[in-house]
Scaffold this active site. Sequence first.
Site, short mmCIF file in Angstrom:
data_model
loop_
_atom_site.label_atom_id
_atom_site.label_comp_id
_atom_site.label_asym_id
_atom_site.label_seq_id
_atom_site.Cartn_x
_atom_site.Cartn_y
_atom_site.Cartn_z
N LYS A 1 3.18 29.37 108.82
CA LYS A 1 2.03 29.57 109.73
C LYS A 1 0.86 28.68 109.29
CE LYS A 1 -1.02 32.92 108.81
NZ LYS A 1 -2.46 32.70 108.76
N ASN A 2 0.53 28.70 108.01
CA ASN A 2 -0.67 27.99 107.56
C ASN A 2 -0.49 26.47 107.52
OD1 ASN A 2 -1.98 30.38 107.45
ND2 ASN A 2 -2.00 30.55 105.21
N CYS B 1 -15.13 38.09 108.40
CA CYS B 1 -13.71 38.25 108.12
C CYS B 1 -13.58 39.35 107.09
CB CYS B 1 -13.17 36.94 107.58
SG CYS B 1 -11.49 37.04 107.03
N ARG C 1 -16.45 34.04 104.54
CA ARG C 1 -15.67 32.79 104.56
C ARG C 1 -16.50 31.70 105.23
NH1 ARG C 1 -9.74 34.11 106.53
NH2 ARG C 1 -9.31 32.04 105.68
N PRO C 2 -17.41 31.09 104.45
CA PRO C 2 -18.28 30.07 105.02
C PRO C 2 -17.51 28.79 105.37
CG PRO C 2 -18.60 30.22 102.64
CD PRO C 2 -17.57 31.24 103.00
N ASP D 1 -19.29 25.76 104.95
CA ASP D 1 -20.22 24.73 104.46
C ASP D 1 -19.50 23.51 103.89
OD1 ASP D 1 -19.44 26.72 102.50
OD2 ASP D 1 -20.74 25.70 101.07
N LEU D 2 -18.34 23.73 103.27
CA LEU D 2 -17.63 22.59 102.67
C LEU D 2 -17.04 21.69 103.75
CD1 LEU D 2 -15.89 24.53 99.74
CD2 LEU D 2 -17.91 23.05 99.58
N ASP E 1 -2.81 34.82 98.94
CA ASP E 1 -2.09 35.39 100.09
C ASP E 1 -0.89 36.24 99.67
OD1 ASP E 1 -3.89 34.24 101.77
OD2 ASP E 1 -2.63 32.54 102.34
N ILE F 1 -10.16 34.05 94.38
CA ILE F 1 -10.48 33.30 95.62
C ILE F 1 -11.26 34.20 96.58
CG2 ILE F 1 -9.51 31.94 97.53
CD1 ILE F 1 -8.39 30.74 95.12
N ARG G 1 0.12 38.50 113.43
CA ARG G 1 -0.59 37.21 113.37
C ARG G 1 0.18 36.21 112.53
NH1 ARG G 1 -6.93 37.54 112.68
NH2 ARG G 1 -6.46 35.35 112.92
#
Length: 422
Positions: free
Chosen positions: A22-23, A115, A120-121, A123-124, A309, A331, A401
């Site tokens: 999925k990812n 979330c 979960r920004p 900005d990066l 995960d 994380i 999902r």
Amino acid sequence: MDQLLVHGGSTLKGAVNISGSKNASLPILAATLLTEDPCIIRRVPDVSDTNYMVQILNALGADVERSSGTVRITAGDVSHVAPYEQVRRMRASICVMGPLLARHGRAVVSLPGGCVIGDRPVDLHLRGMEALGAKVEFEGGNIHLSAPDGLRGAEMDLRGGSGPTVLGTGNVMMAACLADGVTVIESAAAEPEVVDLADFLTGMGARITGAGTRRITIEGVPALHGVEHTVIPDRIEAGTFMAAAALAGEGVTLRRVRRDHMEAVTRALEASGHSVAFNDRGDTCKVNRGGSPSGVELETAPYPAYPTDMQAQMTALLATTPGISVVKDTIFPQRFMHCAELKRMGADIKVDHGVAVVRGVERLSAAPVMASDLRASAALVLAALTASGSTVINRLYHIDRGYEHIDEKLEALGADVERVKV
Ligand code: EPU
């Protein structure tokens, strides 16, 4: 809204085919926006997150055909505005930003919302786009990016407080493919999903080196073309079935896996006393529950370390593993919602500042529980497999999902599960 009813106590045996990742699929689907040519992607799992991505591509104007795992996308005339109604449903939709900006010199993408697994920004991602010369503005909940004179290659460091960013690295890598000049991403994410995206882009004509290391170099090209690609196996689905096999199995074989992607999970299972045996090619493995499993210490960190995960699923396994286990998530330190539900089933877990201390109990007992996010729901399913009685797992849409037909796959291994429409 579906529920899953798991009648505990069955033994898992036999073989299961692991689906495509999925990812890896999500940014690869987004990357098709970089060309007008048709792209064909195989082994895209049939899960709701990939469906959302397909809907976003459709809403942008791409032509998408999907049949049994193969998706064919032609992004002929696409809009630069990713609509809020589509984007808000999935955080990973942020990865259309890089391709749209590279293709159009501008993009409007909604800011992803909150979330449950933590703040979960993005900005990066934006730091990377700015380094490539894009102007970033916020208006009405949307990010507006513009680079009227095109993107320019640049050197940047994408390290955040918790280390590298997986989708951020992918997003910037996609944008940099069509930038003028050379881009160097320092502190890049090295996850296999980033490498699969780099392979896809390279197949489209991009010039990328270093994917899979902390330094990725991208030499911009004027245009990309269509490609055919097969997505890598889902290492998190594989890990979930490995944990299920260690918990409730009597010899479970996983087919279509990659040994090199499973090293941290294999080490953790072995440290806990279970056995994992790969074939010579490293694409099939057999997991056997150990005779005297014991608690372990685990710490999630960027690849190749133990994946966040797979934190919830391992916590579920450790809930009934004799001894004391310590599980730390570096994380997403808030990603412990499943522990409150596991405790309702009788688990002895204390969570404090991103660390769970699990004291293994002999057996859990069924209770109605609530899935809070994708991997938390998988953890509850695992816990229910050996619990006494029938566990009702609510909000099953979370698991849909990211796990392709999980109920059917578990049933085929001998689990007693029922999907109930309520
Ligand atoms: N971060 C920032 N700023 C950013 C981006 C990230 O501070 O701009 C922080 C995050 O808050 C987090 C860390 O960096 O602490 C790592 O987040 P990352 O950006 O790597 O996460 P992601 O790319 O948004 C992907 C997976 C997640 C997985 C994480 C970490 C996809 C679609 N999602 O998310 O998968 O947990 O990497 O490995 O690839 C899941 O499948 O259940 C899932 C949540």
